[in-house]
Scaffold this active site. Structure first.
Site, PDB file in Angstrom:
ATOM      1  N   ASP A   1       0.818  -1.204   0.000  1.00  0.00           N
ATOM      2  CA  ASP A   1       0.000   0.000   0.000  1.00  0.00           C
ATOM      3  C   ASP A   1       0.859   1.264   0.000  1.00  0.00           C
ATOM      4  O   ASP A   1       2.059   1.222   0.285  1.00  0.00           O
ATOM      5  CB  ASP A   1      -0.951   0.010   1.197  1.00  0.00           C
TER       6      ASP A   1
ATOM      7  N   HIS B   1       7.698   8.671   4.675  1.00  0.00           N
ATOM      8  CA  HIS B   1       6.477   9.478   4.817  1.00  0.00           C
ATOM      9  C   HIS B   1       6.747  10.954   4.517  1.00  0.00           C
ATOM     10  O   HIS B   1       6.051  11.833   5.020  1.00  0.00           O
ATOM     11  CB  HIS B   1       5.848   9.303   6.198  1.00  0.00           C
TER      12      HIS B   1
ATOM     13  N   GLU C   1      -0.721  -1.909   5.241  1.00  0.00           N
ATOM     14  CA  GLU C   1       0.160  -1.847   6.416  1.00  0.00           C
ATOM     15  C   GLU C   1       0.099  -0.485   7.082  1.00  0.00           C
ATOM     16  O   GLU C   1       0.248  -0.368   8.303  1.00  0.00           O
ATOM     17  CB  GLU C   1       1.607  -2.163   6.001  1.00  0.00           C
ATOM     18  N   GLU C   2      -0.128   0.560   6.287  1.00  0.00           N
ATOM     19  CA  GLU C   2       0.018   1.925   6.782  1.00  0.00           C
ATOM     20  C   GLU C   2      -1.138   2.421   7.642  1.00  0.00           C
ATOM     21  O   GLU C   2      -0.971   3.379   8.399  1.00  0.00           O
ATOM     22  CB  GLU C   2       0.171   2.898   5.593  1.00  0.00           C
TER      23      GLU C   2
END
Length: 396
Positions: free
Chosen positions: A82, A366, A140-141
Site C-alpha cells: 500500500d 512518509h 500496512e500503513e
C-alpha cells in the site's frame, strides 16, 4: 552449482526487471484498503507460474504458495504493497501519477523484489523441499492494518516461520540490519474532545475554558513519560493535533486533541493508557469540563524470535553477498509495524536493508521527497533469498 549460487545468479540477471516493476508500481500507488489494481497486478504476475494463488485474503491480500512437492517445513515471506496520502515532490521521471498519493515508504520496492524472488524460487523447485508461502499484504500503513485480517483468513495455516524486511532510506547503503527481541515499537493512538462552556472573553468566570484545560492536558501528559515510566523503557507520547476554532475575543467551548504513543513493551503500552485516563479525569475535574476519549492500541510491539533472528544474522554474514558490505545489529527502531501480528502467532524475524542514496542526501519515510537507492532491490532479493536457501537446506 548449489541452490543458493543458482538463485543468486538468476537474481542478478533479473535486476532490471525488479527496477522496472518498482517504477511501474511507484507511478500507480493506491491507499490502504483501496489497492484493487495493485492486487490485480500482483495476481496477474503469477499467472502460468508453478504456484497457487489465493486472492481477496482478508481484503486485498494475496497468498501465493510454492510447493516443491517434497516434505519439509513451510516458510512464509511477507511484503506489503500500500501507499500513503502524500503528494510526491521527488521530480522523478516515474513519479506518482495519482495526485496526493505516493509510495513514500518503499512498499513498491518490497513488492518488486518479492515478485522476482518468488518467481525465481518457483523456477528452482527441484533444488529444495517443503513449501514457501508469499504474503502480499495490503494496508500496512493504516490501522488496524491488513495483517490481522489476513491471519484471520488463514494466511498462516501450516506455516512454521515468517520472514519480512523493510528498506530504510536513513540506514547506510549496502548494509543489512537485524535485531533479536523487540525491533519495532507498539503504537497506540488517541483522540480527545474536551467540552467546556463557551462565553465572552470579558466574562471568563461564566465559562469553562476548553483551551485552558486542553493546554494543561498537553503539558501534563508528558509527566507520564518522565515520571510514570521506567527511564530505561523507550516511550514517546506526541500530541500531533490541537484544534480549537473560534473568535479571538471569546472563550472556546470545545477543543480536539489527537496523538500518538510508542512503546517497546506491552506492559508499558497498557501503563500509558491507565495514566493517560487518570490525568484526563483530573483535568476534567480541575477545569469543570467533560470529555470524549477514543484510545486505541493499533499495533503491538514487533518482537523478533531470538533463535530465528540469530539464524538469519548468521546466514547473512556467511553468505558473502557481493553487494552487502556489512551485516549489523540495528537495535530497536522507533516506527511501528503490523508485521507484529505475524510475530505474535509464529516465530518470526523482520530485518532491514539500508537504502540511503549514495550521495548521502536522504529524506525520511512518509516525506514527499522520499527516495531510495534502487540497488536496495537486488540486495533485498539476495538477502532474503540467501536466508531462504539456508533455511530450506537446514530443515530438508
Amino acid at each position: 552449482m548449489s541452490f543458493k549460487e543458482e538463485l543468486m545468479q538468476r537474481l542478478n540477471e533479473k535486476e532490471e526487471r525488479m527496477i522496472e516493476i518498482r517504477r511501474y508500481l511507484h507511478q500507480y500507488p493506491e491507499l490502504s484498503f483501496c489497492e484493487e489494481k495493485t492486487a490485480k497486478y500482483i495476481a496477474d504476475f503469477y499467472e502460468g507460474k508453478h504456484c497457487t494463488v489465493r486472492t481477496g485474503v482478508g481484503g486485498n491480500g494475496i497468498v501465493v504458495t510454492i510447493d516443491s512437492g517434497k516434505p519439509g517445513r513451510t516458510l512464509a515471506l511477507r511484503a506489503d504493497f500500500d501507499a500513503l496520502p502524500i503528494q510526491e515532490e521527488t521530480g522523478l521521471a516515474f513519479s506518482s501519477k495519482t495526485p496526493g498519493v505516493m509510495h513514500a515508504c518503499g512498499h513498491d520496492a518490497h513488492t518488486a523484489y518479492m515478485l522476482i524472488l518468488a518467481e525465481t524460487l518457483s523456477e528452482l523447485q527441484e533444488y529444495w523441499q517443503g513449501k514457501i508461502v508469499i504474503l502480499h499484504q495490503h494496508a500496512e500503513e493504516l490501522p488496524p492494518g491488513g495483517a490481522k485480517a489476513m491471519i484471520a483468513d488463514g494466511c498462516l495455516d501450516g506455516v512454521d516461520n515468517v520472514l519480512g524486511l523493510h528498506v530504510i532510506s536513513s540506514l547506510k547503503n549496502s548494509t543489512v540490519y537485524y535485531h533479536a527481541g523487540p525491533i519495532h515499537t507498539g503504537q497506540s493512538g488517541f483522540k480527545v474532545v474536551i467540552h467546556g462552556r463557551a462565553g465572552h472573553g470579558s466574562m471568563p468566570h461564566e465559562t469553562h475554558d476548553a483551551i485552558l484545560a486542553a493546554s494543561d492536558l498537553v503539558v501534563s501528559l508528558q509527566s507520564i513519560v518522565s515520571r510514570r515510566v521506567n527511564p530505561f523503557e523507550m516511550t514517546t507520547l506526541t500530541v500531533g493535533r490541537f484544534e480549537a476554532s473560534g473568535a479571538s475575543n471569546a472563550v472556546n467551548g470545545q477543543v480536539v486533541l489527537e496523538g500518538d504513543v510508542r512503546t517497546l513493551s506491552s506492559e508499558v503500552q497498557s501503563l500509558v493508557e491507565i495514566e493517560f485516563k487518570r490525568i484526563l479525569d483530573g483535568i476534567a475535574l480541575m477545569y469543570n469540563v467533560t470529555y470524549e476519549l477514543d484510545y486505541r492500541h493499533n499495533y503491538p510491539v514487533t518482537v523478533n524470535d531470538e533463535k530465528l533472528t540469530n539464524f538469519v544474522a548468521d546466514s547473512l554474514k556467511k553468505s558473502s553477498i557481493p553487494e552487502v558490505m556489512e551485516v549489523l545489529d540495528s537495535g530497536s527502531q522507533g516506527p511501528s509495524e503490523d508485521f507484529a501480528y505475524y510475530a505474535e502467532v509464529k516465530p518470526s524475524c523482520y530485518f532491514h536493508v539500508g537504502a540511503a542514496p549514495k550521495d548521502g542526501q536522504f529524506y525520511p519515510h512518509h516525506n514527499g521527497k522520499f527516495t531510495i537507492d534502487e540497488n536496495a532491490l537486488l540486495i533485498s532479493a539476495k538477502a532474503m533469498g540467501a536466508v531462504v536457501a539456508d533455511y530450506l537446506e537446514k530443515y530438508q
